[in-house]
Design an enzyme around this catalytic site. Structure first.
Site, PDB file in Angstrom:
ATOM      1  CB  SER A  69      -0.923   0.009   1.227  1.00 12.93           C
ATOM      2  OG  SER A  69      -0.160  -0.086   2.412  1.00 12.93           O
ATOM      3  CB  THR A 128     -39.608  27.226  -8.535  1.00 19.45           C
ATOM      4  OG1 THR A 128     -40.739  27.666  -9.281  1.00 19.45           O
ATOM      5  CG2 THR A 128     -39.419  28.131  -7.324  1.00 19.45           C
ATOM      6  CG  HIS A 129     -40.820  23.737 -11.161  1.00 19.34           C
ATOM      7  ND1 HIS A 129     -41.103  22.437 -10.834  1.00 19.34           N
ATOM      8  CD2 HIS A 129     -41.444  24.510 -10.236  1.00 19.34           C
ATOM      9  CE1 HIS A 129     -41.886  22.417  -9.760  1.00 19.34           C
ATOM     10  NE2 HIS A 129     -42.103  23.666  -9.375  1.00 19.34           N
ATOM     11  CB  SER A 131     -13.845  24.660 -29.532  1.00 18.70           C
ATOM     12  OG  SER A 131     -13.904  23.869 -30.693  1.00 18.70           O
ATOM     13  CE  LYS A 182     -18.309  25.698 -28.034  1.00 21.94           C
ATOM     14  NZ  LYS A 182     -19.636  25.581 -27.506  1.00 21.94           N
ATOM     15  CD  GLU A 202     -18.750  21.978 -19.667  1.00 25.76           C
ATOM     16  OE1 GLU A 202     -19.610  21.584 -20.462  1.00 25.76           O
ATOM     17  OE2 GLU A 202     -17.624  22.367 -20.038  1.00 25.76           O
ATOM     18  CE1 TYR A 215      -6.278  -2.905   9.199  1.00 27.35           C
ATOM     19  CE2 TYR A 215      -5.486  -5.153   8.880  1.00 27.35           C
ATOM     20  CZ  TYR A 215      -5.564  -3.841   8.462  1.00 27.35           C
ATOM     21  OH  TYR A 215      -4.939  -3.454   7.306  1.00 27.35           O
ATOM     22  CE  LYS A 224      -4.334   3.352   5.146  1.00 29.72           C
ATOM     23  NZ  LYS A 224      -5.331   2.280   5.063  1.00 29.72           N
TER      24      LYS A 224
END
Ligand code: ARG
Length: 466
Positions: A26, A158-159, A280, A286, A293, A320, A328
């Site tokens: 690990s 709303t909506h 882009s 663009k 995002e 354990y 982790k």
């Protein structure tokens, strides 16, 4: 390396298969615990010396060597070996290389089980402090932005449909409230995990005369875990941390999504700073909101970590189990993902500019003042349900005629209800609506101003201390 060189090799005759070494190691990810591992070991050896389990001299040379090891790791000179499985055995082997016999005494009255548990608690505690600080920094930017656009009215949705007018600052401060709860969830988690598992050893404690309260004190824990089996085997604190991070990510994803929409041609409410956008490879015009995002997307990755941890711990028998080593991977990834998102989102917020003209013209659409008109009728004595019906009819006519409610004459309005008078023009229109909102928590200018001042003061204090 011969198996008999492994710290646990006494009962083994055969060499470990290389595939097994590769599969069980690990250190490739838990090396990140080195600072907390060393911090725990320093406290442990100090306690061993104080209890007479090792000599003062051995204790001192262990501490000195551990500090050197930390420096070597931090300067990139330290070579972690997969054959030594994990960060704990890598540090211990280096210690023994440095100080010989004395180094072999460090693991007295300790197991990697309580060692990794203490490392993870210390790591999470520090990480929470840093994430809380970054969250406060994001809140601070939102508060500054809210102050910058204090008078701007936006259509509340709303909506995703025009609903009622709202102060932009009120919208921005909504995120500040959410982030405050996120911080408080993280702090609760930190408070609950702040107990020392050291002394639990493998699972049962030890027959040696140790002083777990001393290590707890040295490491800044508020107490010692009351049950060694629980201490060595639960990772609920990781799950709690992960859950708090998931909720925080969810909040960030909402802000990201909203601002992606607001920066579209269709909305045009928001101008994202060019230095925080990407282009882009084919369309020259663009300017894309990729940062937002990705903030939105990374919440998925964070939820994935939470699900990993739940699945990892589900039905694990006490105490354990090696399964827990995998915690982790998720915890580290979630934590760095959230920290990175907080940091870029802070930049996006601090560099954003609102297009107030575009927002103003949007406020003229969608009859945002319809509810205020219904409430006007209520104040004139009409039952709310009836007022709703009357205003519904007025809106229908407004849509048909393609006009705002303010564009009706009193006579036209009177046809819908004789209760409507000249004073209706003090009610219609988004500015009037905003002025007339009442009550704590509403978007009334006085309430928002008060809350803005509250946040400015609160965060100023917080930012200084963090
Ligand atoms: N690397 C291990 C982990 O993260 C440390 C504890 C190992 N304990 C053991 N009994 N094999 O869980």
């Amino acid at each position: 390396m011969k198996n008999n060189k492994k710290p646990w090799a006494g009962r083994f005759e055969k060499q470990t298969q290389p595939q097994v070494e590769k599969f069980t190691e690990s250190v490739s990810f838990d090396w990140r615990l080195y600072r907390h591992d060393i911090q725990g070991s320093i406290a442990h050896s100090t306690m061993l010396a104080a209890c007479g389990l090792i000599s003062k001299k051995d204790g001192d040379s262990i501490v000195k060597a551990l500090k050197e090891i930390q420096k070597e790791i931090e300067s990139g000179r330290f070579k972690f070996s997969e054959k030594l499985e994990d960060v704990h055995m890598n540090v211990e082997a280096a210690l023994i290389r440095k100080v010989g016999e004395a180094g072999k005494k460090l693991h007295t009255a300790r197991s990697r089980n309580d060692q990794v548990a203490v490392d993870m608690r210390l790591w999470c505690r520090d990480e929470i402090r840093s994430i809380v600080g970054s969250t406060a920094a994001l809140q601070h930017e939102l508060v500054l932005k809210a102050g910058e656009y204090a008078g701007t009215i936006i259509p509340g949705f709303t909506h995703l449909q025009h609903a009622q007018p709202v102060l932009l600052s009120h919208y921005l401060l909504a995120y500040v409230e959410m982030l405050e709860r996120d911080k408080s969830r993280l702090e609760d988690c930190s408070e609950r995990l702040n107990e020392s598992p050291l002394g639990s050893c493998a699972l049962a404690g030890t027959t040696l005369p140790i002083d777990p309260s001393m290590t707890a004190r040295l490491l800044g824990f508020k107490s010692v875990c009351a049950n060694s089996v629980d201490a060595a085997s639960d990772r609920d604190f990781c799950i709690e941390f992960a859950a708090a991070l998931s909720i925080l990510s969810m909040h960030m994803s909402r802000l990201a999504e909203e601002w992606i929409l607001w920066s579209t041609e269709e909305f045009g409410f928001l101008e994202l700073d060019e230095s925080l956008c990407t282009g882009s490879s084919i369309m020259p015009q663009k300017k894309n909101p990729d940062v937002l995002e990705l903030v939105r997307a990374k919440s998925a990755r964070v939820y994935g970590g939470l699900v990993t941890l739940f699945t990892l711990m589900k039905a694990l028998p006490l105490s354990y189990n090696r399964d827990m080593q995998e915690d982790k991977v998720a915890v580290f990834d979630m934590s760095s993902t959230v920290s990175a998102s907080l940091e870029v989102l802070r930049l996006v917020v601090s560099n954003a500019g609102f297009n107030v003209d575009k927002i103003k013209s949007s406020c003229e659409k969608g009859h945002l003042d319809a509810t205020a008109l219904a409430e006007y009728l209520v104040q004139k004595g009409m039952p709310f349900r009836q007022a709703h019906e009357v205003v519904g009819k007025i809106v229908r006519e407004a849509i048909r005629a393609g006009k705002a409610l303010t564009a009706f004459s009193v006579d036209e309005l009177k046809k819908f209800s004789r209760l409507i008078d000249d004073d209706v023009y003090g009610v219609l229109g988004v500015e009037n609506c905003i002025k007339r909102y009442k009550g704590s928590g509403s978007t009334s200018p006085a309430t928002v101003k008060k809350r803005l001042t509250f946040w400015k003061n609160r965060l100023k204090g917080r930012l200084k201390s963090s």
